[in-house]
Design an enzyme around this catalytic site. Sequence first.
Site, PDB file in Angstrom:
ATOM      1  N   CYS A   2       2.933  -1.270  -9.842  1.00 35.71           N
ATOM      2  CA  CYS A   2       2.502  -0.007  -9.233  1.00 35.71           C
ATOM      3  C   CYS A   2       2.409   1.034 -10.328  1.00 35.71           C
ATOM      4  O   CYS A   2       3.412   1.633 -10.714  1.00 35.71           O
ATOM      5  CB  CYS A   2       3.483   0.421  -8.146  1.00 35.71           C
ATOM      6  SG  CYS A   2       3.023   1.967  -7.335  1.00 35.71           S
ATOM      7  N   GLU A 111      -4.326  -0.646  -7.539  1.00 35.61           N
ATOM      8  CA  GLU A 111      -4.128  -1.824  -8.371  1.00 35.61           C
ATOM      9  C   GLU A 111      -5.465  -2.252  -8.961  1.00 35.61           C
ATOM     10  O   GLU A 111      -6.523  -1.890  -8.438  1.00 35.61           O
ATOM     11  CB  GLU A 111      -3.508  -2.961  -7.538  1.00 35.61           C
ATOM     12  CG  GLU A 111      -2.969  -4.107  -8.362  1.00 35.61           C
ATOM     13  CD  GLU A 111      -2.035  -3.648  -9.457  1.00 35.61           C
ATOM     14  OE1 GLU A 111      -2.527  -3.458 -10.601  1.00 35.61           O
ATOM     15  OE2 GLU A 111      -0.844  -3.454  -9.184  1.00 35.61           O
TER      16      GLU A 111
END
Length: 259
Positions: A2, A111
Site C-alpha cells: 500500500c 496499486e
Amino acid sequence: MCGRFSLTASRQEVEALLAAIIGEDFPPRYNIAPTQPILMVVAGELPPPGSNRPDRVGRLARWGFIPGWVKDPNDFPLMFNIRSETAAVKNSFRAALHHRRALVPASGFYEWRREGKNRAQAYWVRPRRGGLIAFAALMETWSSADGSEIDTGGILTTGANETLRPIHERMPVVINPEDFGLWLDCKNNLPRDVAHLMRPAAPDFFEAVPVSDKVNKVSNTSPDIQERVEEDLTAPAGKPRNGKKPEPEDDSGGQLSMF
C-alpha cells in the site's frame, strides 16, 4: 502493498464508523503518499462509568514508521508498510504490535500491476459495496536528541487475495468493524490474540478499477485520478524518485496537518 491511499469521507463518517473522537474537520484527500500526515485511530482513556463518550481518539502521524531506537531517521529506510507475518518477531515492530496498534481509515488504495520493467497499469482499489474501511496499523512516537517528538505509523500488509493477486502479491490488512475493539485493546489482547485478524480480505470485498497514470504524481490530488480508464499495459512504469528504486516493504530491524 500500500503505497498510496485515499480518504474522502467526512469527519462525521469516520467518527461514526470507528466510534472515535477525531476533533477537527478535514478535506477529502485523493492521493495520500508516504511521509505525509495520516489519520490514525488508537484506544484512548476509558470513559467514566455510564458515559457514552467513545474511548477511541484520532491522532495525526507521519506515514513512515520510525522505531524509537533510531537515532537519525535520514539513515533509516522509509517503512510505510509493515509485513504482518513477521511484525511480532522483528525488533522494529514487536513493541508497537504489543502496545500501539492503530486503525487507519481509508476509502480505498492504489496499486500498480507491472509487466516487465517498463510497463505498469495503476488501479484504484475500493470496497465493492462502497463505504469506509480501516487498515491495521502500528504507531510509534520517535524522539529526537533535542527532545522533540513526532508520531509515526505504518500500515500492516499481508498476502493478496484472489482478486488482487494478479495485480500485486501484497495488500493492506483490513480490520472489520466487529473486530475494531479487539484490535485496539492492547491492554487485554496480546499479539497472539489478534494474529487471526491479519489476513487477506475476502475475494469479493474489493474491486480494482483501472485508472490513469495521474496518480503516479503526488501533486495530483483531484478526484479525476480515480476515474476509470481502459487498461493500458504499454504505458511506462515511471521513473523512480531521485534516481533510486522505490523503497520496498521492510521488515528489518513537529506539527502535522491534514490540510
